[in-house]
Design a protein around this motif. Sequence first.
Motif, PDB file in Angstrom:
ATOM      1  N   LYS A 133      23.444 -49.331  25.017  1.00  0.00           N
ATOM      2  CA  LYS A 133      23.175 -50.826  24.737  1.00  0.00           C
ATOM      3  C   LYS A 133      22.175 -51.257  25.718  1.00  0.00           C
ATOM      4  CE  LYS A 133      27.298 -51.909  27.627  1.00  0.00           C
ATOM      5  NZ  LYS A 133      28.464 -52.554  27.663  1.00  0.00           N
ATOM      6  N   LYS A 134      21.545 -52.224  25.239  1.00  0.00           N
ATOM      7  CA  LYS A 134      20.436 -52.846  26.099  1.00  0.00           C
ATOM      8  C   LYS A 134      20.877 -53.862  27.045  1.00  0.00           C
ATOM      9  CE  LYS A 134      16.828 -54.378  23.582  1.00  0.00           C
ATOM     10  NZ  LYS A 134      16.095 -55.268  22.860  1.00  0.00           N
ATOM     11  N   ILE A 135      20.500 -53.604  28.195  1.00  0.00           N
ATOM     12  CA  ILE A 135      20.756 -54.592  29.248  1.00  0.00           C
ATOM     13  C   ILE A 135      19.662 -55.374  29.699  1.00  0.00           C
ATOM     14  CG2 ILE A 135      21.912 -54.815  31.543  1.00  0.00           C
ATOM     15  CD1 ILE A 135      23.889 -53.605  29.749  1.00  0.00           C
ATOM     16  N   ILE A 136      19.653 -56.596  29.571  1.00  0.00           N
ATOM     17  CA  ILE A 136      18.471 -57.402  29.939  1.00  0.00           C
ATOM     18  C   ILE A 136      18.867 -57.963  31.453  1.00  0.00           C
ATOM     19  CG2 ILE A 136      17.076 -59.236  29.423  1.00  0.00           C
ATOM     20  CD1 ILE A 136      17.754 -58.865  26.675  1.00  0.00           C
ATOM     21  N   GLY A 137      17.871 -57.747  32.408  1.00  0.00           N
ATOM     22  CA  GLY A 137      18.148 -58.021  33.830  1.00  0.00           C
ATOM     23  C   GLY A 137      16.993 -58.803  34.238  1.00  0.00           C
ATOM     24  N   PHE A 138      16.822 -59.099  35.840  1.00  0.00           N
ATOM     25  CA  PHE A 138      15.620 -60.027  36.149  1.00  0.00           C
ATOM     26  C   PHE A 138      15.047 -59.171  37.356  1.00  0.00           C
ATOM     27  CE2 PHE A 138      13.383 -63.137  38.736  1.00  0.00           C
ATOM     28  CZ  PHE A 138      12.624 -63.579  37.482  1.00  0.00           C
ATOM     29  N   ASN A 139      13.906 -58.849  37.469  1.00  0.00           N
ATOM     30  CA  ASN A 139      13.365 -57.994  38.468  1.00  0.00           C
ATOM     31  C   ASN A 139      12.717 -59.174  39.367  1.00  0.00           C
ATOM     32  OD1 ASN A 139      11.619 -56.691  40.260  1.00  0.00           O
ATOM     33  ND2 ASN A 139      11.455 -54.918  38.614  1.00  0.00           N
ATOM     34  N   LYS A 140      13.512 -59.281  40.415  1.00  0.00           N
ATOM     35  CA  LYS A 140      12.776 -60.538  41.417  1.00  0.00           C
ATOM     36  C   LYS A 140      11.685 -60.140  41.925  1.00  0.00           C
ATOM     37  CE  LYS A 140      17.639 -62.342  42.496  1.00  0.00           C
ATOM     38  NZ  LYS A 140      18.486 -62.692  43.773  1.00  0.00           N
ATOM     39  N   GLU A 183       9.283 -58.281  40.792  1.00  0.00           N
ATOM     40  CA  GLU A 183       8.034 -58.574  39.888  1.00  0.00           C
ATOM     41  C   GLU A 183       8.078 -59.908  39.208  1.00  0.00           C
ATOM     42  OE1 GLU A 183       7.507 -55.212  37.462  1.00  0.00           O
ATOM     43  OE2 GLU A 183       7.489 -53.922  38.944  1.00  0.00           O
ATOM     44  N   ASN A 184       9.247 -60.745  39.378  1.00  0.00           N
ATOM     45  CA  ASN A 184       9.230 -62.127  38.561  1.00  0.00           C
ATOM     46  C   ASN A 184       9.093 -61.840  37.262  1.00  0.00           C
ATOM     47  OD1 ASN A 184       9.806 -64.593  38.945  1.00  0.00           O
ATOM     48  ND2 ASN A 184       7.779 -65.219  38.930  1.00  0.00           N
ATOM     49  N   LYS A 185      10.022 -60.933  36.859  1.00  0.00           N
ATOM     50  CA  LYS A 185      10.068 -60.882  35.338  1.00  0.00           C
ATOM     51  C   LYS A 185      11.042 -60.361  34.778  1.00  0.00           C
ATOM     52  CE  LYS A 185       7.477 -56.628  34.730  1.00  0.00           C
ATOM     53  NZ  LYS A 185       6.271 -55.817  34.299  1.00  0.00           N
ATOM     54  N   GLU A 186      11.689 -60.404  33.320  1.00  0.00           N
ATOM     55  CA  GLU A 186      12.731 -59.723  32.915  1.00  0.00           C
ATOM     56  C   GLU A 186      12.510 -58.156  32.850  1.00  0.00           C
ATOM     57  OE1 GLU A 186      13.668 -61.150  28.825  1.00  0.00           O
ATOM     58  OE2 GLU A 186      14.659 -62.745  29.620  1.00  0.00           O
ATOM     59  N   GLN A 187      13.636 -57.314  32.990  1.00  0.00           N
ATOM     60  CA  GLN A 187      13.662 -56.185  32.737  1.00  0.00           C
ATOM     61  C   GLN A 187      14.687 -55.507  32.003  1.00  0.00           C
ATOM     62  OE1 GLN A 187      12.946 -53.788  36.515  1.00  0.00           O
ATOM     63  NE2 GLN A 187      14.402 -52.945  36.272  1.00  0.00           N
ATOM     64  N   ILE A 188      14.325 -54.728  31.241  1.00  0.00           N
ATOM     65  CA  ILE A 188      15.237 -54.228  30.115  1.00  0.00           C
ATOM     66  C   ILE A 188      15.656 -52.687  30.431  1.00  0.00           C
ATOM     67  CG2 ILE A 188      15.364 -53.371  27.794  1.00  0.00           C
ATOM     68  CD1 ILE A 188      13.597 -55.781  26.810  1.00  0.00           C
ATOM     69  N   SER A 189      16.749 -52.282  30.397  1.00  0.00           N
ATOM     70  CA  SER A 189      17.318 -51.256  30.577  1.00  0.00           C
ATOM     71  C   SER A 189      18.458 -50.662  29.605  1.00  0.00           C
ATOM     72  CB  SER A 189      17.943 -50.892  32.163  1.00  0.00           C
ATOM     73  OG  SER A 189      18.955 -51.630  32.328  1.00  0.00           O
ATOM     74  N   TYR A 190      18.778 -49.438  29.664  1.00  0.00           N
ATOM     75  CA  TYR A 190      19.875 -49.033  28.592  1.00  0.00           C
ATOM     76  C   TYR A 190      20.908 -48.223  29.293  1.00  0.00           C
ATOM     77  CZ  TYR A 190      16.317 -50.367  25.096  1.00  0.00           C
ATOM     78  OH  TYR A 190      15.481 -51.156  24.541  1.00  0.00           O
ATOM     79  N   ARG A 191      21.937 -48.652  28.923  1.00  0.00           N
ATOM     80  CA  ARG A 191      23.311 -48.005  29.599  1.00  0.00           C
ATOM     81  C   ARG A 191      24.257 -47.491  28.449  1.00  0.00           C
ATOM     82  NH1 ARG A 191      26.272 -52.271  33.023  1.00  0.00           N
ATOM     83  NH2 ARG A 191      24.362 -51.928  34.408  1.00  0.00           N
ATOM     84  N   THR A 192      24.401 -46.253  28.781  1.00  0.00           N
ATOM     85  CA  THR A 192      25.559 -45.511  27.743  1.00  0.00           C
ATOM     86  C   THR A 192      26.849 -45.946  27.916  1.00  0.00           C
ATOM     87  OG1 THR A 192      25.809 -43.434  28.894  1.00  0.00           O
ATOM     88  CG2 THR A 192      23.714 -43.585  27.491  1.00  0.00           C
TER      89      THR A 192
END
Length: 237
Positions: free
Chosen positions: A199-206, A208-217
């Motif tokens: 599943k897609k996890i949308i987080g925030f990279n402080k 780099e000050n931007k959204e970060q997308i990762s995937y978790r099983t």
Amino acid sequence: MKDYEVYSSLKVPKNSKIIVRLDGRSFHKLADDLNLVKPYDENFYKVMADVCKDLFKEFSPSFVYTFSDEISLLLDKIPFDGRIEKINSVIASFTASSFVMHYGGDFKKPPAFDSRIIPIADGDVLKYFKWRQDESWKNCIASHGIYFLKSKYSNNEANDKINGLKSSDIHELLYQNGINLNDVETYKKRGIAVYRKSKKIIGFNKKENKEQISYRTYAYVDWDVPKFNEEFFENII
């Protein structure tokens, strides 16, 4: 005294795949003791799905499949250094404990599962699970058939009438009496599977000050499995 443990050194060949198949012991009697709803008890199947999730999390199989009181685990990471005695005893006891934990309530007799190991080649994985899924369909037909006949006849008469009938005969008997098995829930016909999904996890990279997308099983319980084919297994294993 260690020499008396004559079977403890038996091992699964290294770098192999195996299937561990578990079957409930005397679950026909258990179903009567628990007053399970016939022909299918929804709570029982929810419990079996939870047991499969526990097995998935504990032993990291590639795929788990269940119908009725049967569970099959496909393992490519073999636990316990491949020791057959250990694999069978621990997985069977873990399954029984998980079943009791999720079902709750009082049991007249402790439930148990037996376990067997089936070495499997990559090319035979689909064949195996198609075989078990075919059994799930036969079980669905037989369960609905005997339930219908027992609603019309005594238990002995119903057993006599269904004895020797082919699955196609039972299917036609049900259809002629207004019961279309094509309309029943998929899990009753094809079983339940557990496998990995992401599943897609949308987080925030402080930094780099931007959204970060990762995937978790995670362990996905599939109550609507298709008829097994090569494409299905290529996508999940």
